[in-house]
Design a protein around this motif. Structure first.
Motif, short mmCIF file in Angstrom:
data_model
loop_
_atom_site.label_atom_id
_atom_site.label_comp_id
_atom_site.label_asym_id
_atom_site.label_seq_id
_atom_site.Cartn_x
_atom_site.Cartn_y
_atom_site.Cartn_z
N ASP A 179 2.18 -14.55 36.16
CA ASP A 179 3.29 -13.72 36.62
C ASP A 179 3.74 -14.33 37.95
O ASP A 179 3.17 -15.33 38.41
CB ASP A 179 2.84 -12.26 36.80
CG ASP A 179 4.00 -11.30 37.02
OD1 ASP A 179 5.16 -11.70 36.81
OD2 ASP A 179 3.74 -10.14 37.40
N THR A 180 4.73 -13.73 38.58
CA THR A 180 5.16 -14.16 39.91
C THR A 180 4.36 -13.39 40.95
O THR A 180 4.06 -12.20 40.76
CB THR A 180 6.67 -13.87 40.06
OG1 THR A 180 7.39 -14.79 39.24
CG2 THR A 180 7.13 -14.00 41.49
N VAL A 181 4.01 -14.05 42.04
CA VAL A 181 3.36 -13.36 43.16
C VAL A 181 4.42 -12.49 43.85
O VAL A 181 5.49 -13.00 44.22
CB VAL A 181 2.78 -14.37 44.17
CG1 VAL A 181 2.17 -13.64 45.36
CG2 VAL A 181 1.76 -15.26 43.50
N GLY A 236 8.97 -10.79 48.55
CA GLY A 236 8.59 -12.18 48.32
C GLY A 236 8.37 -12.42 46.84
O GLY A 236 7.87 -11.55 46.13
N ARG A 237 8.77 -13.59 46.39
CA ARG A 237 8.54 -13.98 44.99
C ARG A 237 7.96 -15.39 45.01
O ARG A 237 8.64 -16.34 45.35
CB ARG A 237 9.86 -13.96 44.21
CG ARG A 237 10.47 -12.57 44.07
CD ARG A 237 9.67 -11.72 43.11
NE ARG A 237 10.19 -10.37 42.94
CZ ARG A 237 9.74 -9.28 43.57
NH1 ARG A 237 8.76 -9.39 44.46
NH2 ARG A 237 10.24 -8.10 43.35
N GLY A 238 6.66 -15.49 44.66
CA GLY A 238 5.99 -16.75 44.87
C GLY A 238 5.34 -17.33 43.62
O GLY A 238 5.18 -16.65 42.60
N GLU A 239 4.95 -18.56 43.76
CA GLU A 239 4.35 -19.28 42.63
C GLU A 239 2.90 -18.86 42.41
O GLU A 239 2.12 -18.72 43.35
CB GLU A 239 4.40 -20.80 42.90
CG GLU A 239 3.71 -21.61 41.81
CD GLU A 239 4.09 -23.08 41.83
OE1 GLU A 239 4.93 -23.47 42.66
OE2 GLU A 239 3.54 -23.84 41.02
N ILE A 246 -0.68 -7.75 47.38
CA ILE A 246 -0.09 -8.39 46.19
C ILE A 246 0.17 -7.37 45.08
O ILE A 246 -0.62 -6.43 44.89
CB ILE A 246 -1.04 -9.52 45.70
CG1 ILE A 246 -0.30 -10.48 44.77
CG2 ILE A 246 -2.28 -8.97 45.01
CD1 ILE A 246 -1.08 -11.78 44.52
N SER A 247 1.28 -7.52 44.37
CA SER A 247 1.59 -6.63 43.25
C SER A 247 0.63 -6.92 42.10
O SER A 247 0.18 -8.06 41.93
CB SER A 247 3.02 -6.86 42.76
OG SER A 247 3.94 -6.58 43.78
N ILE A 282 5.80 -7.84 38.29
CA ILE A 282 7.12 -8.46 38.58
C ILE A 282 7.85 -8.79 37.28
O ILE A 282 8.99 -9.26 37.29
CB ILE A 282 6.93 -9.72 39.46
CG1 ILE A 282 6.10 -9.39 40.72
CG2 ILE A 282 8.27 -10.31 39.92
CD1 ILE A 282 6.73 -8.41 41.67
N ILE A 283 7.21 -8.55 36.16
CA ILE A 283 7.73 -8.83 34.81
C ILE A 283 8.34 -10.24 34.69
O ILE A 283 9.37 -10.42 34.08
CB ILE A 283 8.67 -7.73 34.26
CG1 ILE A 283 9.78 -7.40 35.25
CG2 ILE A 283 7.91 -6.50 33.84
CD1 ILE A 283 10.86 -6.48 34.66
#
Ligand code: SF4
Length: 443
Positions: A199-201, A296-299, A367-368, A373-374
């Motif tokens: 998923d996305t971080v 934030g949207r991370g790898e 962290i989610s 973050i689907i």
């Protein structure tokens, strides 16, 4: 050119410029965006126009169709006519509910109408695929599906089968398509179907900014999403070993005075002291529009502990076995989430703002949860060999040459860029490959 994406070419090293003529002009930044931009730049964080699939002007229906479908006059004519039926955004409505004027990109409104106009597309709705059937010659011969309106079971035959059911559902179909040749699931000779799920971080923080209080009322509805964002900017520091995690993230941000909704001032008691009546109205006018949020949207780096498999005892209402999931973030992701929190707090502070709760500096808490973050991708990764991956670079399964996977399941990593446009680019490339192989009678 076909989808219609607004944005700008900023010459950033890790966000390459788009070819001339591809991007539409971006909308103006909101007042809160401008303040974020000014203060974040003091921290060395670039804030630039986001890339978003919303038309800010009509598509170039005279020039683009010939570039998109060279030599195919029928396709050019259909696409040109369809482009003229899409209008530019008027910045007033919630895009997430769909866009009646087709300014907002959705596959259902942008791709399916012209595909239907060719006369070559037949859409079967309420069809729940249970399995891909394999012919004794080793080729996929079609799918078996359940008509969800009455539970009856049907089959369709195909020369080529393309699964694009979303990453996890595609994996589920493969794992449920067992046969004598593939007892562990179709196209799963490597044992990798279901593995390396990602998923996305994600992590977020919001703040209240006194400088944005009591601004004159104005329409800031704008695009249904961001106007600006921050692409990953610390890759040189990372390369030099100055950060304690690998890979990067971008920042999405929100603020402004969009149309208020139910509960707009909910949770503002820490500012209003729980006021009501005339004082509450004054407080609403003062505080509304003074909040900013950062996400934030991370790898995520794939790992052995994050995977899915068929649940041995649970089926859905159609009797089809469901997936069960196993998940573990590594320290690369949790430390990245902690870094997001520190960064967001620093920006809010640089704006002269305050945070009600946080930042949360424990990355495992910041962290989610996986799947939240689907952006679920992976599970049937592409790669260079049939021992280590499920498909080749064309999204064609190594084991069954007329079976293609064109969703996020083939991702071998999950870069911080949101995955949809990469899925579309890979799908387009696969479609070209399938056509090519069919013309050569190799499929
Ligand atoms: S705001 Fe969104 S839904 Fe409304 S016209 Fe623009 S793209 Fe369409």
């Amino acid at each position: 050119m076909l989808i219609g994406i607004y944005g700008a070419s900023d010459g950033l090293e890790n966000t390459p410029n788009s070819p001339a003529g591809c991007l539409l002009p971006p909308p103006a930044p909101l007042v809160s965006d401008l303040l974020i931009q000014q203060r974040a730049s003091r921290l060395g964080i670039p804030i630039v126009a986001v890339h978003r699939a919303v038309l800010t002007q009509q598509l170039d229906f005279r020039r683009s169709p010939a570039l998109l479908h060279p030599g195919n006059l029928k396709a050019q004519k259909i696409i040109a006519a369809d482009m003229q039926r899409r209008a530019a955004c008027f910045w007033a409505t919630p895009c997430g509910r769909g866009c009646s004027i087709r300014a907002n990109y959705q596959s259902t409104t942008v791709h399916l109408p012209p595909a239907l106009a060719t006369g070559n597309l037949h859409i079967l709705t309420d069809a729940m695929v249970r399995e891909v059937r394999l012919h004794e010659n080793g080729l996929a011969q079609g799918v078996t599906f359940i008509d969800k309106t009455n539970g009856s079971v049907h089959s369709v035959a195909a020369r080529v089968v393309v699964l694009a059911a979303s990453a996890c559902e595609t994996v589920r179909i493969l794992l449920n398509s067992k046969n004598a040749r593939f007892p562990q699931g179709l196209a799963n000779s490597s044992g990798n179907v279901g593995r390396y799920l990602m998923d996305t971080v994600g992590s977020s923080l919001s703040g209240q900014i006194p400088l944005l209080e009591s601004l004159p009322p104005q329409n800031e509805d704008g695009a249904g999403g961001e106007h600006v964002y921050a692409p990953w900017w610390l890759y040189r520091e990372q390369h030099a070993g100055k950060l304690d995690f690998a890979r990067g993230y971008h920042i999405e941000m929100g603020g402004g005075k969009q149309m208020p909704g139910v509960g707009t001032m909910n949770g503002a008691e820490w500012l209003t002291g729980g006021s009501y009546g005339k004082k509450f109205k004054e407080d609403a006018r003062r505080y509304y529009g003074s909040f900013v949020g950062f996400a934030g949207r991370g790898e995520m780096i794939p790992n052995e502990q994050s995977y899915c498999e068929i649940d041995p005892s649970v089926t859905d209402k159609w009797g089809i076995p469901v997936l069960r999931f196993h998940w573990q973030w590594s320290q690369h992701e949790t430390r990245q989430a902690a870094h997001m929190q520190k960064t967001f707090a620093a920006i809010i502070e640089a704006m002269g703002g305050r945070v009600k709760d946080g930042p949360t500096l424990d990355g495992a808490k910041a962290i989610s949860p996986g799947g939240y973050i689907i952006h679920e991708v992976g599970g049937a990764i592409m790669g260079g060999s049939k021992e280590s991956s499920v498909t080749n670079q064309w999204c064609q399964t190594w084991d069954v040459k007329n079976l293609f996977l064109t969703d996020g399941a083939v991702f071998a990593s999950n870069a911080d860029k949101n995955p949809t446009l990469t899925i579309m680019a890979l799908a387009w490339r696969s479609a070209d490959r399938i056509l090519d192989l069919m013309r050569r009678r190799e499929l």
